[in-house]
Design an enzyme around this catalytic site. Structure first.
Site, PDB file in Angstrom:
ATOM      1  N   SER A   9       0.014  -1.991   5.644  1.00 40.25           N
ATOM      2  CA  SER A   9       0.827  -1.771   6.843  1.00 40.25           C
ATOM      3  C   SER A   9       0.365  -2.624   8.015  1.00 40.25           C
ATOM      4  CB  SER A   9       0.809  -0.293   7.221  1.00 40.25           C
ATOM      5  OG  SER A   9       1.486   0.454   6.237  1.00 40.25           O
ATOM      6  N   PHE A  10      -0.925  -2.885   8.103  1.00 35.51           N
ATOM      7  CA  PHE A  10      -1.439  -3.708   9.190  1.00 35.51           C
ATOM      8  C   PHE A  10      -0.785  -5.091   9.186  1.00 35.51           C
ATOM      9  CE2 PHE A  10      -4.552  -6.436  11.317  1.00 35.51           C
ATOM     10  CZ  PHE A  10      -4.756  -5.717  12.491  1.00 35.51           C
ATOM     11  N   THR A  13     -11.255   9.416   8.224  1.00 31.91           N
ATOM     12  CA  THR A  13     -11.679   8.692   9.430  1.00 31.91           C
ATOM     13  C   THR A  13     -10.474   8.503  10.341  1.00 31.91           C
ATOM     14  OG1 THR A  13     -11.184   6.506   8.545  1.00 31.91           O
ATOM     15  CG2 THR A  13     -13.364   7.436   8.019  1.00 31.91           C
ATOM     16  N   HIS A  45      -9.078   5.645  10.957  1.00 29.75           N
ATOM     17  CA  HIS A  45      -8.458   4.348  10.662  1.00 29.75           C
ATOM     18  C   HIS A  45      -6.956   4.361  10.907  1.00 29.75           C
ATOM     19  CE1 HIS A  45      -6.949   6.156   6.976  1.00 29.75           C
ATOM     20  NE2 HIS A  45      -6.239   5.056   6.772  1.00 29.75           N
ATOM     21  N   TRP A  52       0.859  -1.183   0.000  1.00 29.05           N
ATOM     22  CA  TRP A  52       0.000   0.000   0.000  1.00 29.05           C
ATOM     23  C   TRP A  52       0.890   1.225   0.000  1.00 29.05           C
ATOM     24  CZ3 TRP A  52      -5.002  -0.350  -0.935  1.00 29.05           C
ATOM     25  CH2 TRP A  52      -5.794   0.772  -0.740  1.00 29.05           C
ATOM     26  N   VAL A  91       1.185   4.953   6.360  1.00 25.35           N
ATOM     27  CA  VAL A  91      -0.233   5.185   6.613  1.00 25.35           C
ATOM     28  C   VAL A  91      -0.468   6.688   6.527  1.00 25.35           C
ATOM     29  CG1 VAL A  91      -2.129   4.975   8.269  1.00 25.35           C
ATOM     30  CG2 VAL A  91      -0.426   3.147   8.089  1.00 25.35           C
ATOM     31  N   VAL A  92      -1.349   7.080   5.618  1.00 25.09           N
ATOM     32  CA  VAL A  92      -1.676   8.490   5.429  1.00 25.09           C
ATOM     33  C   VAL A  92      -3.023   8.750   6.094  1.00 25.09           C
ATOM     34  CG1 VAL A  92      -2.132  10.312   3.736  1.00 25.09           C
ATOM     35  CG2 VAL A  92      -0.397   8.568   3.252  1.00 25.09           C
ATOM     36  N   ARG A 134       9.721  12.180   3.622  1.00 25.17           N
ATOM     37  CA  ARG A 134      10.380  11.244   4.535  1.00 25.17           C
ATOM     38  C   ARG A 134      10.820   9.953   3.846  1.00 25.17           C
ATOM     39  NH1 ARG A 134       7.287  14.748   6.700  1.00 25.17           N
ATOM     40  NH2 ARG A 134       7.560  15.466   8.836  1.00 25.17           N
TER      41      ARG A 134
END
Length: 172
Positions: free
Chosen positions: A65-66, A95, A97, A31, A90-91, A136
């Site tokens: 990422s999870f 929500t 999440h 992702w 993770v962006v 980054r």
């Protein structure tokens, strides 16, 4: 780590014993692949600089990422590794999440490192937008993947120091 204030430290290839024997696993989230591929390239570049043999680097890709923690667990349970580097992004969205994923991955990586006794390195970018991720992942704030590889090597070096001192016979 990947901040404008981060400065590379004095750790150098000579600080590692037998780098040709060091085995590293890298788990990469698919992702946000344009970001995570840059993180992976940064990691591989540092490992190469420290004379880690390409054949001793195992890379697996997980959907998101999870899944980084489970990917790291699979590597650690199926191979003899000195460390695992977990790379993802993770962006923040509309929500919450991101809060749940970031917390779960941080906790999972910490627990996996403690339970395995091996360094499991947190290389998850937790950013508000795409630009912050790019900054980054090889942009103006450096490359978190490079920093994670250096962290893994430093932790391996620390482990080497303590295992050497433990095996010495006699009094200090």
């Amino acid at each position: 780590m990947a901040t404008k204030d981060y400065k590379e430290n004095d750790f150098k290839p000579a600080d590692l014993n037998h780098p040709e024997n060091i085995k590293i696993g890298i788990v990469v989230s698919e992702w946000h692949s344009s970001i995570t591929e840059n993180l992976l390239n940064g990691s591989k570049e540092v490992l190469s600089k420290f004379n880690i043999c390409e054949d001793n680097i195992t890379i697996i890709k997980v959907p998101g990422s999870f899944e980084l923690t489970m990917g790291a667990r699979i590597l650690l349970s199926s191979m003899k590794l000195d460390a695992v580097i977990c790379l993802g992004c993770v962006v923040k969205g509309e929500t919450n999440h991101d809060d749940y994923i970031n917390q779960a991955v941080a906790t999972g990586i910490t627990n996996l490192g403690l339970s395995s006794g091996k360094p499991v390195i947190f290389g998850l970018l937790t950013v508000l937008n795409q630009q912050q991720a790019e900054d980054r992942a090889g942009g103006k704030y450096g490359n978190k993947g490079s920093e994670c590889a250096l962290t893994a090597l430093q932790m391996i070096g620390i482990r080497q120091q303590f295992s050497e001192s433990k095996s010495k016979i006699g009094f200090s």
